[in-house]
Design an enzyme around this catalytic site. Structure first.
Site, mmCIF file in Angstrom:
data_model
loop_
_atom_site.group_PDB
_atom_site.id
_atom_site.type_symbol
_atom_site.label_atom_id
_atom_site.label_comp_id
_atom_site.label_asym_id
_atom_site.label_seq_id
_atom_site.Cartn_x
_atom_site.Cartn_y
_atom_site.Cartn_z
ATOM 1 N N ASP A 206 0.830 -1.208 0.000
ATOM 2 C CA ASP A 206 0.000 0.000 0.000
ATOM 3 C C ASP A 206 0.868 1.264 0.000
ATOM 4 O O ASP A 206 1.814 1.372 0.791
ATOM 5 C CB ASP A 206 -0.856 -0.051 1.281
ATOM 6 C CG ASP A 206 -1.910 1.014 1.331
ATOM 7 O OD1 ASP A 206 -2.799 1.011 0.475
ATOM 8 O OD2 ASP A 206 -1.846 1.852 2.255
ATOM 9 N N GLU A 261 1.840 -0.162 -4.751
ATOM 10 C CA GLU A 261 0.978 0.958 -5.116
ATOM 11 C C GLU A 261 1.872 2.194 -5.142
ATOM 12 O O GLU A 261 2.242 2.724 -4.104
ATOM 13 C CB GLU A 261 -0.160 1.142 -4.108
ATOM 14 C CG GLU A 261 -1.133 2.203 -4.586
ATOM 15 C CD GLU A 261 -2.092 2.704 -3.516
ATOM 16 O OE1 GLU A 261 -3.038 3.416 -3.871
ATOM 17 O OE2 GLU A 261 -1.893 2.427 -2.333
#
Ligand code: GLC
Length: 521
Positions: A206, A261
């Site tokens: 993330d 990400e």
């Protein structure tokens, strides 16, 4: 752990990855929230669909201020979703069905309830104080710098107890970890090993581009808009941290991988996050999420990816995820456009990521203001999946959010039996991709075409396929393609037939130049 035969590309270059958002996928225990038992019960569906891997959005214990992206314990499962035993059972069954499992891993911040933060926050003298980023404010009582939180407002919260500010690039409930501390790096590496030891195939990291920070925490250019200011963090220190993560993954056999990400809107910068093959295995490129149903935007993106990435790194492609309106919704609700885009997604060079429910042609749900749960306004894309035609659509109890439009007609059960359904289109695309070396591994060359058409060929040893996407509401002639065989089309054209030379409006076709096989009488 399976390994590919020597000389084969690693599995993650050939895989189609399916994102499961555990809260809204399937409910095994009847409490209206999805869970691991629900996911496990639907593995036969995922196998039938033909995906190679699933990415599970966070399943860790969490207060769910940001739906699990606020982790209170990296080495356990939230009771809402199950427990470690139910995770192990899910992993084992997925592997038995030939499906890899990657976990979302949230390195930039923890929950404010994580024991590390509780300790850090307790006193300035705490041994874990600088596991997070604490600073004095300005003399006027303002935050230490002008950084903004992705959810709006300053990225700093003043903590009365110790009279300092802590940094949170997301919610105040998501304090940023201080990756400059060796103990933080070691503790986070240990969380990776915990899951690698259990057998996971990799991680989706993330907002991993945010973990390196300039300790001087300089102000950002205040003339940038809100979105750019949040997206601008791109500190060189991150790259050394990524090499450290890569070394942890490399300790393990079986091609464990990390897709990051990297929420930067610049393909050239994204390309640097692959390092010299020693940082991320894959990095998301969200420019595809922003391209719209627009041939010029897609042509530019495919060209840029070809130039910036392909010489040294493997691209990724994504149309929908849990943070954005679904692509059908973005394309004005048109299923035809969504289907054409699916053909594009699954025929480009790179690893495609599907978001649960796009294979059903779902649109975002309308969530009345009183029922909204997400601080970022993203509930619509996170609505529950309809499995069966009748309410509550395969959920043992009514789920936590309303269903997307037309849940009965778009349910899995209905579409499985409906020739031409979007579900069967996706299944056909996955099957075609799986048996085509050109689509999985081949080079991509753009071909000249009218402005409303994106046309390219995919070539691998002995195989050549041509793809054309017509973005316009009029048919588009495809010079020189008459007579080739239609392998697949998003609408109107039957596979196996000779191509008559025009792509229907808002339609994508995959063509093979070979002469169609003679039908036996
Ligand atoms: C990522 C996640 C998003 C989350 C944010 C903070 O962008 O995809 O859902 O809110 O990071 O963790």
């Amino acid at each position: 752990m399976r390994t590919e035969p020597a000389g084969e590309p690693p599995w993650w270059r050939r895989a189609v990855v399916y994102q499961v958002y555990p809260t809204s996928f399937a409910d095994g225990d009847g409490d209206g929230w999805g869970d691991l038992a629900g996911i496990r019960s639907r593995l036969p569906y995922l196998q039938w669909l033909g995906v190679d891997a699933v990415w599970l959005s966070p399943i860790y214990p969490s207060p769910h201020a940001d739906f699990g992206y606020d982790v209170a314990d990296y080495c356990d499962v939230d009771a809402r979703f199950g427990d470690l035993a139910s995770f192990d059972a899910l992993l084992e069954e997925a592997h038995a069905r030939g499906i890899r499992v990657i976990l979302d891993w949230v390195p930039n911040h923890t929950s404010d309830r994580h024991p590390w933060f509780l300790e850090s926050r307790a006193a300035r003298a705490s041994t874990r104080r600088d596991w997070y980023i604490w600073r004095d404010g300005t003399r006027d009582g303002l935050p230490p710098n002008n950084w903004r939180s992705a959810f709006g407002g300053p990225a700093w919260t003043f903590d009365d107890r110790t009279a300092e500010w802590y940094l949170h690039l997301f919610l105040p409930e998501q304090p940023d970890l201080n990756w400059a501390r060796a103990e933080v790096r070691e503790a986070m590496h240990a969380t990776l090993r915990f899951w690698l030891d259990r057998g996971v195939d990799g991680f989706r990291a993330d907002v991993v581009h945010l973990i390196g920070k300039d300790p001087a925490l300089p102000d950002q250019d205040a003339s940038l808009g809100e979105v750019d200011r949040v997206a601008i963090h791109d500190d060189p220190r991150t790259h050394e941290l990524l090499r450290g993560l890569r070394r942890v993954l490399d300790e393990y056999p079986g091609e464990r991988m990390m897709v990051g990400e990297v929420n930067l809107r610049d393909t050239l910068r994204i390309a640097t996050y692959y390092g010299a093959g020693d940082e991320l295995h894959l990095a998301f490129n969200f420019l595809a999420l922003e391209a719209g149903f627009d041939p010029a935007a897609w042509r530019t993106l495919v060209e840029t990816v070809g130039e910036a990435l392909v010489p040294r790194a493997w691209p990724t492609w994504v149309l929908s995820n849990h943070d954005n309106p679904r692509h059908r919704t973005r394309f004005g609700g048109s299923e035809r456009r969504a289907r054409a885009a699916a053909v594009l997604l699954l025929t480009l060079r790179g690893t495609p990521f599907l978001f649960q429910g796009e294979e059903l042609g779902l649109e975002d749900a309308f969530v009345p203001p009183a029922a909204r749960l997400d601080p970022g306004g993203r509930d619509g894309a996170r609505a529950p999946l309809p499995w069966t035609p009748e309410p509550p659509h395969g959920w043992p109890a009514p789920p936590f959010l309303p269903f997307p439009p037309e849940p009965g007609g778009r349910s899995v059960e209905r579409q499985r039996g409906r020739p031409g359904s979007t579900l069967l289109l996706y299944r056909g695309l996955l099957a075609l991709r799986r048996r085509s070396a050109a689509l999985r591994d081949g080079d991509l060359q753009l071909v000249d075409a009218p402005p409303e058409v994106l046309r390219f060929v995919r070539v691998a040893a002995g195989e050549r396929l041509e793809v054309a996407v017509n973005f316009s509401p009029e048919p588009a002639a495809l010079a020189g393609a008459e007579g080739s065989t239609i392998m697949l089309a998003s609408d109107d054209l039957a596979p196996g037939q000779p191509f008559a030379g025009a792509v229907p409006p808002e339609c994508a076709v995959v063509l093979s130049p070979s002469v169609p096989a003679q039908k036996r009488p």
